[in-house]
Design a protein around this motif. Structure first.
Motif, PDB file in Angstrom:
ATOM      1  N   LEU A 113      23.931  71.767  11.857  1.00  9.53           N
ATOM      2  CA  LEU A 113      23.023  72.564  12.934  1.00  9.53           C
ATOM      3  C   LEU A 113      22.261  73.357  12.431  1.00  9.53           C
ATOM      4  CD1 LEU A 113      25.931  72.878  15.786  1.00  9.53           C
ATOM      5  CD2 LEU A 113      24.140  71.151  15.606  1.00  9.53           C
ATOM      6  N   CYS A 118      21.464  74.611   5.705  1.00 16.72           N
ATOM      7  CA  CYS A 118      20.295  73.671   5.306  1.00 16.72           C
ATOM      8  C   CYS A 118      19.354  74.547   4.384  1.00 16.72           C
ATOM      9  CB  CYS A 118      19.374  73.698   6.643  1.00 16.72           C
ATOM     10  SG  CYS A 118      18.582  75.125   7.390  1.00 16.72           S
ATOM     11  N   THR A 142      20.994  67.662  13.083  1.00 18.93           N
ATOM     12  CA  THR A 142      19.576  68.172  13.612  1.00 18.93           C
ATOM     13  C   THR A 142      18.598  67.195  13.285  1.00 18.93           C
ATOM     14  OG1 THR A 142      20.427  70.385  13.320  1.00 18.93           O
ATOM     15  CG2 THR A 142      17.932  69.957  13.772  1.00 18.93           C
ATOM     16  N   CYS A 143      17.918  66.632  14.438  1.00 20.01           N
ATOM     17  CA  CYS A 143      16.579  65.839  14.169  1.00 20.01           C
ATOM     18  C   CYS A 143      15.548  66.593  14.211  1.00 20.01           C
ATOM     19  CB  CYS A 143      16.687  64.642  14.973  1.00 20.01           C
ATOM     20  SG  CYS A 143      15.451  63.456  14.512  1.00 20.01           S
ATOM     21  N   HIS A 144      14.734  66.686  13.140  1.00 20.02           N
ATOM     22  CA  HIS A 144      13.428  67.688  13.109  1.00 20.02           C
ATOM     23  C   HIS A 144      12.335  67.003  12.463  1.00 20.02           C
ATOM     24  CE1 HIS A 144      13.738  68.803   8.791  1.00 20.02           C
ATOM     25  NE2 HIS A 144      14.827  68.564   8.874  1.00 20.02           N
ATOM     26  N   ILE A 155      12.624  71.694  15.745  1.00 19.68           N
ATOM     27  CA  ILE A 155      13.699  70.834  15.882  1.00 19.68           C
ATOM     28  C   ILE A 155      13.547  69.990  17.154  1.00 19.68           C
ATOM     29  CG2 ILE A 155      16.167  71.168  16.652  1.00 19.68           C
ATOM     30  CD1 ILE A 155      16.242  73.688  14.762  1.00 19.68           C
ATOM     31  N   GLN A 158      19.755  68.143  18.510  1.00 23.64           N
ATOM     32  CA  GLN A 158      20.786  68.804  18.024  1.00 23.64           C
ATOM     33  C   GLN A 158      22.034  68.085  18.719  1.00 23.64           C
ATOM     34  OE1 GLN A 158      19.895  72.936  17.377  1.00 23.64           O
ATOM     35  NE2 GLN A 158      20.082  72.658  15.132  1.00 23.64           N
ATOM     36  N   LYS A 159      23.037  67.934  17.881  1.00 23.13           N
ATOM     37  CA  LYS A 159      24.295  67.542  18.840  1.00 23.13           C
ATOM     38  C   LYS A 159      25.626  68.161  17.764  1.00 23.13           C
ATOM     39  CE  LYS A 159      26.613  63.560  20.750  1.00 23.13           C
ATOM     40  NZ  LYS A 159      27.862  63.879  20.453  1.00 23.13           N
ATOM     41  N   GLU A 181      24.450  62.119  13.812  1.00 26.19           N
ATOM     42  CA  GLU A 181      23.301  61.375  13.354  1.00 26.19           C
ATOM     43  C   GLU A 181      23.007  59.997  14.063  1.00 26.19           C
ATOM     44  OE1 GLU A 181      23.167  61.598   9.029  1.00 26.19           O
ATOM     45  OE2 GLU A 181      24.852  62.851   8.863  1.00 26.19           O
TER      46      GLU A 181
END
Length: 209
Positions: A113, A118, A142-144, A155, A158-159, A181
């Motif tokens: 997250l 990161c 996180t997909c960004h 961003i 997020q999960k 993911e």
């Protein structure tokens, strides 16, 4: 129709999740135009070939310098006429010329997250080792969008994923892939394909359904 390029370095589990989501109709208005790997032995290329998706290996080892490699990578993306570049476990630094050309059109999945765990040095199992060493109770993915920094772009989704007693980095890695993911990366592609994501003042705004 959104044309995507999926860039991979290894087994291609995220690629498979994307392919399955397209086949199942969870990702709409999208086709995978090409799969590119920097590793000729990447199983991801085999996955693409079996699915009839154009694929190729473009490796830095095959070029005199990074500049030539970057030019070859950009040329392949241009030839495939892609609208969105998806980094699905691509372990090569993306050149600034590519980020400039495809501004807010490159997305990445990171197994934590953001902004936790990161940035430089946090990749692969190292992310999950960091999570376990710190003792946090919740991690995730996180997909960004990709910018010039490391994991610093806007961003999109997020999960969260629970960290459990007895987790090892590999066990946690698998749970984060399965529970986060493989869910949010396809969802982000579908949102982008349907015009539901825009970047305003450095932040990604996702249109609510």
């Amino acid at each position: 129709m959104l044309r995507i390029a999926v860039l991979v370095s290894g087994g291609g589990t995220n690629l498979q999740a994307i392919m399955d989501a397209v086949a199942d109709g969870k990702i709409t208005n999208t086709e995978i135009a090409t799969v590119i790997s920097n590793n000729k032995n990447a199983y991801a290329l085999e996955r693409a070939a079996k699915a009839g998706i154009p694929n190729c290996c473009i490796s830095p080892k095959d070029y005199a310098d990074r500049a030539q490699f970057h030019e070859a990578l950009l040329a392949a993306l241009d030839e495939a006429q892609v609208d969105l570049i998806v980094l699905a476990g691509f372990l090569v630094v993306i050149p600034e010329m590519m980020i400039r050309k495809y501004r807010n059109r490159i997305i990445n999945i990171h197994p934590s997250l953001i902004p936790s765990f990161c940035g430089t040095g946090y990749y692969g199992l190292k992310v999950h080792e960091g999570v376990l060493n710190r003792g946090v109770k919740v991690t995730g993915a996180t997909c960004h969008f990709v910018d010039e920094g490391t994991d610093t772009g806007p961003i999109i989704l997020q999960k969260a994923v629970e960290v459990k007693n007895g987790d090892t980095p590999k066990i946690l890695q698998q749970r984060v892939m399965e529970e986060a993911e493989w869910i949010i990366m396809p969802k982000a592609i579908d949102l982008i394909a349907n015009g539901k994501v825009k970047v305003v003042d450095g932040k990604a705004i996702v249109e609510e359904n």
